[in-house]
Motif scaffolding. Structure first.
Motif, mmCIF file in Angstrom:
data_model
loop_
_atom_site.group_PDB
_atom_site.id
_atom_site.type_symbol
_atom_site.label_atom_id
_atom_site.label_comp_id
_atom_site.label_asym_id
_atom_site.label_seq_id
_atom_site.Cartn_x
_atom_site.Cartn_y
_atom_site.Cartn_z
ATOM 1 N N PHE A 1 0.802 -1.189 0.000
ATOM 2 C CA PHE A 1 0.000 0.000 0.000
ATOM 3 C C PHE A 1 0.857 1.271 0.000
ATOM 4 N N PRO A 2 1.787 1.430 0.929
ATOM 5 C CA PRO A 2 2.643 2.626 0.890
ATOM 6 C C PRO A 2 3.434 2.737 -0.412
ATOM 7 N N PHE A 3 3.943 1.601 -0.901
ATOM 8 C CA PHE A 3 4.712 1.672 -2.144
ATOM 9 C C PHE A 3 3.820 2.079 -3.310
ATOM 10 N N TYR A 4 2.619 1.516 -3.317
ATOM 11 C CA TYR A 4 1.702 1.865 -4.390
ATOM 12 C C TYR A 4 1.392 3.362 -4.332
ATOM 13 N N GLY A 5 1.114 3.837 -3.111
ATOM 14 C CA GLY A 5 0.773 5.253 -2.936
ATOM 15 C C GLY A 5 1.899 6.157 -3.408
ATOM 16 N N LEU A 6 3.113 5.813 -3.007
ATOM 17 C CA LEU A 6 4.269 6.628 -3.403
ATOM 18 C C LEU A 6 4.419 6.645 -4.918
ATOM 19 N N THR A 7 4.303 5.452 -5.508
ATOM 20 C CA THR A 7 4.481 5.365 -6.958
ATOM 21 C C THR A 7 3.381 6.163 -7.679
ATOM 22 N N TYR A 8 2.191 6.015 -7.184
ATOM 23 C CA TYR A 8 1.064 6.720 -7.773
ATOM 24 C C TYR A 8 1.323 8.224 -7.782
ATOM 25 N N TRP A 9 1.734 8.747 -6.632
ATOM 26 C CA TRP A 9 1.969 10.184 -6.540
ATOM 27 C C TRP A 9 3.196 10.621 -7.326
ATOM 28 N N LEU A 10 4.145 9.708 -7.393
ATOM 29 C CA LEU A 10 5.355 10.006 -8.150
ATOM 30 C C LEU A 10 5.002 10.225 -9.621
ATOM 31 N N ILE A 11 4.147 9.348 -10.133
ATOM 32 C CA ILE A 11 3.757 9.458 -11.542
ATOM 33 C C ILE A 11 2.927 10.727 -11.758
ATOM 34 N N ARG A 12 1.979 10.948 -10.846
ATOM 35 C CA ARG A 12 1.187 12.175 -10.950
ATOM 36 C C ARG A 12 2.081 13.410 -10.914
ATOM 37 N N GLY A 13 3.057 13.366 -9.988
ATOM 38 C CA GLY A 13 3.985 14.493 -9.851
ATOM 39 C C GLY A 13 4.846 14.662 -11.088
ATOM 40 N N ALA A 14 5.297 13.522 -11.626
ATOM 41 C CA ALA A 14 6.169 13.566 -12.797
ATOM 42 C C ALA A 14 5.441 14.216 -13.968
ATOM 43 N N ILE A 15 4.164 13.870 -14.114
ATOM 44 C CA ILE A 15 3.373 14.452 -15.200
ATOM 45 C C ILE A 15 3.271 15.958 -15.004
ATOM 46 N N ALA A 16 3.147 16.360 -13.736
ATOM 47 C CA ALA A 16 3.027 17.787 -13.442
ATOM 48 C C ALA A 16 4.385 18.497 -13.441
ATOM 49 N N GLY A 17 5.463 17.754 -13.702
ATOM 50 C CA GLY A 17 6.780 18.374 -13.792
ATOM 51 C C GLY A 17 7.474 18.590 -12.458
ATOM 52 N N GLU A 18 7.002 17.885 -11.417
ATOM 53 C CA GLU A 18 7.596 18.085 -10.098
ATOM 54 C C GLU A 18 9.057 17.628 -10.050
ATOM 55 N N ILE A 19 9.375 16.590 -10.845
ATOM 56 C CA ILE A 19 10.742 16.077 -10.766
ATOM 57 C C ILE A 19 11.717 17.064 -11.391
ATOM 58 N N ILE A 20 11.269 17.720 -12.479
ATOM 59 C CA ILE A 20 12.139 18.702 -13.125
ATOM 60 C C ILE A 20 12.378 19.890 -12.198
ATOM 61 N N ASN A 21 11.317 20.276 -11.500
ATOM 62 C CA ASN A 21 11.447 21.428 -10.608
ATOM 63 C C ASN A 21 12.079 21.097 -9.271
ATOM 64 N N PHE A 22 12.375 19.820 -9.087
ATOM 65 C CA PHE A 22 12.840 19.417 -7.761
ATOM 66 C C PHE A 22 14.148 20.110 -7.385
ATOM 67 N N ASN A 23 14.194 20.542 -6.146
ATOM 68 C CA ASN A 23 15.360 21.258 -5.654
ATOM 69 C C ASN A 23 16.397 20.257 -5.136
ATOM 70 N N TRP A 24 17.410 19.988 -5.963
ATOM 71 C CA TRP A 24 18.380 18.953 -5.607
ATOM 72 C C TRP A 24 19.249 19.358 -4.427
ATOM 73 N N LEU A 25 19.191 20.619 -4.053
ATOM 74 C CA LEU A 25 19.944 21.082 -2.891
ATOM 75 C C LEU A 25 19.504 20.321 -1.624
ATOM 76 N N LEU A 26 18.207 19.938 -1.600
ATOM 77 C CA LEU A 26 17.691 19.200 -0.443
ATOM 78 C C LEU A 26 18.471 17.910 -0.228
ATOM 79 N N VAL A 27 18.741 17.209 -1.337
ATOM 80 C CA VAL A 27 19.465 15.950 -1.237
ATOM 81 C C VAL A 27 20.865 16.213 -0.704
ATOM 82 N N TRP A 28 21.495 17.237 -1.278
ATOM 83 C CA TRP A 28 22.844 17.602 -0.816
ATOM 84 C C TRP A 28 22.826 17.954 0.673
#
Lengths: 371, 539
Positions: free
Chosen positions: B303-330
Motif C-alpha cells: 500500500f505505501p509503495f503503491y501510494g508513493l508510486t502513484y503520486w510520483l507518476i502524478r507528480g512527474a506528469i506535473a513536472g515536479e521532478i524537473i522542478n525538484f530542488n536537488w539542494l535538499l538531497v545535498w
C-alpha cells in the motif's frame, strides 16, 4: 483419532496385564531429503516392567528408535504398539502427548522458566490436593525436597538429571524412555547415579528403555541389551548371554573389550599364529565352518598370556601402555598383525623391542566368526 | 612505555568527560529551566489538559504495543514454525515497513484512506460516500503498529529460532498439546525477547511525531511541537518534554526490571540446540496462513509503495521532478554524513577507553549515552536549543548545533557497533603480530582496523540512514532556511501537497530504506545478544 486407535487396539484386551508392554514390528524409519534409511525392518518386544538398553554407536539409529516410540518421529513402515494400543503405523500417528510415556532427554530439557517443583508438576493431571501429594512423593523419591524452589540453572548436573527423571515419572507413565541420560555427567557420578535411577525405575515397576553407547552402562543396568548397528537390531538378549554368545563380530566388539586373531579351521582345532585352539573351547553360534576356511577368533583380554622368550617367539613388543590397574603390550606378530596383550599382575615387566611368546589361557568358550 | 599509556588514557578520559557533558547537559538544562521557573508554569502544565494528553499518549503507546505484538507473533510463528512456501520472501517483506518514515506512511494513509480520500473516490460509484474515520486514536494505532511491528518481529523471530526443540517436545510428551505447549513453554521462553521488543515499540510510539500529527491525535510530541511553535514562552514546551522524558525513563526502568528478574531464561535458549520441526499444515490452513501474511503485508508494504508510486507518476506528469530542488538531497546527505562521522569518531574514542583500558569513565559514558536511545528526539532537541541559546549562543542557528543534536540521539548506535567489534579482537592477535616483528602502527593497520572496520561501517551507515529520516529534531535545530529531504516532505505533506512530496519521499526511501532494512535484519539475526548488541534503531 485417539478413539479410533483405542478401538483398533482394544481387541488386544486385558489392559492391566499389558501395562507397559511395547511392541515394535518391522519398523522402518527414514529421513526426507534423500530418504536415507535410519531404521530398517526393526522388530522388538519389551515386556512390562522390563529394563532394556539399546546399545549402538552414534548414527546407528538408536535415538531415532526412541523418538519414534515417543511419537516425535513419523514412521514409514511397520507398527508400534504401546499398551496394546496402536501408536504408530504408516497411516496413523498418535501424538506424543497422548502416549503416556516419559522421556528423558540427553540435555534434560528442563523448563528454565519453572522451578524444580513446577517442572515436576508440569505433567501431573489431577486436583490440587493430588498434585501436591504427587509432587512431594516425587521430590522425596529423587531426594530434592529441599531444592524444590530452585531453578534448573541453579542445580548441579546430577541434580538436573534427577529432576528430569522426576518430571518424567510424575504423570505415572506406562513406560520411560531415556536418551543417553548420563552422558553429560562425569564418570564417577555417572555410575552411582545410573544405578540409583535404575533402582527408582525398578521399584516403580515401570517399563524402561535406555539408549546409550556406553557398554558398561548397558551391561550393568539392564535386564536385556539390544545391539543396534546401522539401523538393524542385530541381537537382543540378557547381558551375560550377550557377552558369552555374541551373534556377530560387531556385537562382540561392541559389548566387550576384544582381542582378535585370525585362524584356519582344522578338523579338531583352529590353527592360529600363536597356537591351536581346541574345538571344545569354541562356540560358533549358528554358523558352521568348513575345514580350511578362514575365521576370526574373538578373545577376551584374560584369554591371553605373555612371557619373555628367546627361542620360540611369536612377535615383538612395539609399545606399552600403562592403564592404571594393568599394563597393555602392543605386540607385532610375525604376520604383521598387531595384538594387544594384557599383563594383569604386572610381574616381570617387559620392555619395548623385546621378543615374546604368547599363549592361550581359555577358561570360557570363545567366539569364532567367519572372516 | 607506561607513561605513554597514561597519556593516552588521560586524553581519552578527558574526551569522554566532554561527551558526558554534551550528552547530559541538555537534559539537565531542561530540568533546571523548568524547576527554576516561577510556580505559574507548573500550574500551566498541570492544568486539566495535560492529564488528557498523558492518558491519550499512554493509551496509544499501550495499544500500539499490543497490536504490534499480535502482528509480530503471528507472522513470526507462521513463518518460522509452519511449512508454508516462500519463507525468505515473506521474511523480507515483513521487515520492509521499517524503511518508511512515519510521516511518509502517514501521508499516504491519509491521502488514500481519508474519509474523502482516494479509495473513497474509487468506491464512489458503488455508493460509498464516506469511509470510516481514520483520524484520531484508531487510525494512529493501526498506522503506528504497521510501522513498528518489524522491530518486534525481528527479535521474536530470532529468539523463536533459538528455542531448544527438546523443551517443546518434553512438554508434548508430558501430555500437553500444541496450544498448551505454546502457552506454557514457548511464550514464557520468548518473554525476554517480547519484553525488549515491546520496549522498542513503546519508545518508538512515544517519540513519534509525524504519524500522530498527520492523523491529528494529540500526544506529547505533538503538544510539544505546537507549544514550541505557537508560544513565546518555551518553558511550557520544555516542561512537556520533561514529562515525556519521565515516561521514557519509566519504560526503560520497567524493561530493566523485567529483564533482570528473568535472567534465567537465557539457559533455555542456546545457539547449538536442535531446531523445532516444522508443523505440517494441510492445504486450506496453508492458504489461510499465507492469506494472513498477505493481508498484513498488503497494508504495511504494498500500500505505501503503491501510494508513493502513484503520486510520483502524478507528480512527474506535473513536472515536479524537473522542478525538484536537488539542494535538499545535498543538505540531507551532508548533515547525515557529518553526523555519522562525528558519531563514529566519538565512539572510537569511547570504545577504545572501555575495551583497551577498561576505564570506568568510559563505561559511564557508554551508559549515559544510552539516554539518547530512549529519549524522544523532540525532547532532546528542545534541550539542545536551550543550551544553544543560553550557554553557547554563537552556535545557535548553525549546522553545528544540529549535528550536536544528532550526536546525542545516535551516539549509542555507533558505540554499540564499534565496541562489540573491538571486543572481537583477541588481545593475543595484536601481541602475536608484535612478536612477529611488526611495529605498532603496522599492526594497527593490518590487524586491528580490518577487524573493526565492519562494525565501524555498519554503525556509521546506520547513523547516516537514521539522520536522513529524522524529523522533529531536524525541524527544531536546523538553521532558518536550511531544508532537508525530511523537513521538505513534512512541509509539503502537512499542507497536503502530496504530489510535491512524492519524489523526495521516494528518494528518501530508496536511499535509506534498503540499507536500514538490511542492517536491522543483519543486526538481529547474527548477534547472539539480540537486544544489547544489535545495531538497531532505538536500543
Amino acid at each position: 483419532m485417539f478413539e479410533d486407535n483405542k478401538t483398533i487396539g482394544s481387541y488386544h484386551s486385558d489392559f492391566e496385564k499389558e501395562k507397559g508392554l511395547i511392541e515394535v514390528e518391522n519398523l522402518k524409519c527414514s529421513y526426507p531429503p534423500f530418504d536415507q534409511i535410519v531404521l530398517d525392518d526393526l522388530s522388538l518386544v519389551i515386556n512390562s516392567g522390563e529394563f532394556v538398553t539399546i546399545l549402538g554407536h552414534s548414527g546407528s539409529g538408536k535415538t531415532t528408535l526412541l523418538r519414534s516410540l515417543a511419537g516425535f518421529e513419523i514412521i514409514q513402515e511397520g507398527y508400534i504398539r504401546i499398551n496394546g494400543i496402536l501408536a504408530s503405523t504408516s497411516w496413523t500417528h498418535l501424538p506424543p502427548e497422548k502416549r503416556k510415556i516419559g522421556f528423558i532427554f540427553q540435555d534434560y530439557a528442563l523448563f528454565p522458566h519453572l522451578t524444580v517443583r513446577q517442572n515436576i508438576s508440569f505433567g501431573i493431571v489431577g486436583n490440587k490436593n493430588y498434585k501436591k501429594k504427587r509432587e512431594n512423593y516425587i521430590l522425596d523419591l529423587i531426594g530434592l525436597k529441599k531444592q524444590d524452589n530452585r531453578y534448573p540453572h541453579q542445580l548441579s548436573g546430577g541434580q538436573q538429571q534427577r529432576v528430569a527423571l522426576g518430571r518424567a515419572l510424575a504423570p505415572n507413565p506406562v513406560a520411560i524412555l531415556m536418551d543417553e541420560p548420563f552422558s553429560n555427567l562425569d564418570r564417577q557420578l555417572r555410575s552411582s547415579l545410573s544405578r540409583e535411577v535404575r533402582d527408582i525405575i525398578k521399584s516403580s515397576g515401570i517399563t524402561a528403555i535406555l539408549v546409550t553407547h556406553d557398554r558398561e552402562e548397558a551391561m550393568v543396568l539392564s535386564d536385556r541389551v539390544g545391539v543396534l548397528v546401522d539401523g538393524k537390531l542385530i541381537q537382543i538378549s540378557e547381558p551375560e548371554k550377550l557377552y558369552r554368545f555374541p551373534a556377530s563380530l560387531e556385537v562382540s566388539r561392541m559389548i566387550s573389550e576384544t582381542r582378535l586373531i585370525q585362524g584356519i579351521v582344522q578338523k579338531r582345532h583352529i590353527n592360529t599364529e600363536i597356537g591351536k585352539i581346541s574345538i571344545e573351547k569354541i562356540q560358533s553360534g549358528n554358523s558352521t565352518f568348513n575345514e580350511g576356511s578362514s575365521i576370526i577368533a574373538s578373545l577376551r583380554p584374560e584369554d591371553l598370556t605373555i612371557k619373555k622368550s628367546n627361542s620360540e617367539t611369536h612377535g615383538t613388543i612395539v609399545r606399552k601402555e600403562f592403564s592404571g590397574n594393568n599394563l597393555i603390550y602392543c605386540v607385532e606378530l610375525k604376520s604383521g598383525d598387531f595384538l594387544h596383550v594384557d599383563n594383569f599382575n604386572r610381574i616381570d615387566s617387559l620392555d619395548e623391542g623385546e621378543h615374546v611368546s604368547l599363549d592361550f589361557s581359555l577358561r570360557n568358550p570363545i567366539s569364532v566368526f567367519p572372516k | 612505555m607506561k607513561i605513554n599509556i597514561d597519556i593516552g588514557q588521560t586524553f581519552l578520559s578527558i574526551f569522554s568527560l566532554f561527551i558526558i557533558f554534551i550528552v547530559s547537559i541538555p537534559l539537565v538544562y531542561l530540568v533546571v529551566r523548568v524547576l527554576g521557573n516561577d510556580g505559574n508554569v507548573l500550574d500551566l502544565i498541570f492544568r486539566r489538559r495535560i492529564y488528557e494528553i498523558i492518558i491519550r499518549t499512554l493509551t496509544l503507546v499501550f495499544s500500539v504495543t499490543i497490536l504490534s505484538l499480535i502482528i509480530a507473533l503471528t507472522l513470526s510463528w507462521i513463518i518460522e514454525r509452519t511449512d508454508i512456501p516462500w519463507k525468505k520472501f515473506f521474511t523480507i517483506l515483513s521487515v520492509l515497513p521499517i524503511v518508511f518514515p512515519s510521516y511518509v506512511a502517514g501521508m499516504i494513509f491519509v491521502d488514500f484512506l481519508g474519509p474523502k480520500g482516494r479509495i473513497q473516490g474509487w468506491l464512489e460509484p458503488l455508493g460509498v460516500d464516506q469511509l470510516p474515520e481514520i483520524y484520531g486514536f484508531w487510525g494512529s494505532t493501526i498506522l503506528l503498529s504497521l510501522l513498528s511491528y518489524p522491530y518486534l518481529f525481528l527479535i521474536i523471530r530470532s529468539s523463536l529460532n533459538r528455542i531448544d526443540a527438546n523443551l517443546e517436545e518434553a512438554s508434548n510428551v508430558l501430555g500437553k498439546n500444541g496450544v498448551k505447549t505454546f502457552i506454557l513453554v514457548t511464550l514464557p521462553l520468548l518473554r525476554p525477547a517480547i519484553s525488549s521488543g515491546c520496549i522498542l515499540v513503546a519508545l518508538y510510539t512515544l517519540s513519534d511525531f509525524g504519524a500522530v500529527s498527520l492523523l491529528r491525535y494529540e500526544t506529547f510530541t505533538w503538544a510539544i511541537m505546537t507549544q514550541y511553535e505557537s508560544s513565546f514562552n518555551r518553558v511550557v514546551a520544555a516542561s512537556f518534554s520533561l514529562v515525556l522524558v519521565l515516561f521514557a525513563f519509566l519504560i526503560l526502568i520497567l524493561d530493566g526490571l523485567i529483564v533482570k528478574s528473568k535472567n534465567y531464561y537465557v539457559s533455555g535458549i542456546s545457539g547449538t540446540s536442535r531446531k523445532a520441526k516444522l508443523i505440517k499444515l494441510n492445504l486450506s490452513s496453508k492458504i489461510f496462513s499465507v492469506f494472513i501474511i498477505f493481508f498484513i503485508i498488503f497494508f504495511s508494504v504494498f500500500f505505501p509503495f503503491y501510494g508513493l508510486t502513484y503520486w510520483l507518476i502524478r507528480g512527474a506528469i506535473a513536472g515536479e521532478i524537473i522542478n525538484f530542488n536537488w539542494l535538499l538531497v545535498w543538505n540531507s546527505m551532508s548533515v547525515s554524513f557529518l553526523a555519522a562521522i562525528s558519531c563514529v569518531f566519538c565512539s572510537l574514542m569511547i570504545s577504545l577507553l572501555i575495551v583497551k583500558y577498561n576505564n570506568k569513565i568510559g563505561i559511564l559514558t557508554e551508559k549515559i549515552s544510552y539516554l539518547g536511545f530512549g529519549l524522544p528526539g523532540i525532547a532532546i532537541a528542545l534541550g539542545v536549543i536551550f543550551v544553544g541559546l543560553k550557554l553557547i549562543s554563537p552556535l545557535y542557528q548553525t549546522i553545528a548545533l544540529l549535528i550536536l543534536g544528532y550526536i546525542i540521539l545516535f551516539l549509542p548506535v555507533t558505540i554499540g557497533a564499534i565496541k562489540s567489534s573491538m571486543l572481537h579482537i583477541n588481545p593475543h592477535i595484536e601481541e602475536a603480530s608484535r612478536s612477529l616483528g611488526f611495529k605498532m602502527w603496522y599492526t594497527t593497520l593490518k590487524i586491528t582496523i580490518p577487524i573493526i572496520i565492519s562494525g565501524v561501517l555498519a554503525g556509521g551507515i546506520l547513523v547516516f540512514m537514521l539522520t536522513m529520516k529524522e524529523l522533529p529534531a531536524t525541524m527544531i535545530l536546523a538553521p532558518l532556511g536550511f531544508e532537508t529531504l525530511s523537513t521538505s516532505i513534512w512541509s509539503y505533506s502537512s499542507e497536503a501537497f502530496f504530489a510535491k512530496s512524492a519524489f523526495p519521499s521516494m528518494l528518501l526511501v530508496l536511499i535509506s530504506g534498503p540499507f536500514t532494512a538490511y542492517l536491522a535484519f543483519r543486526g538481529y539475526t547474527i548477534s547472539d545478544k539480540p537486544v544489547k548488541e544489535n545495531l538497531n534503531v532505538r536500543r
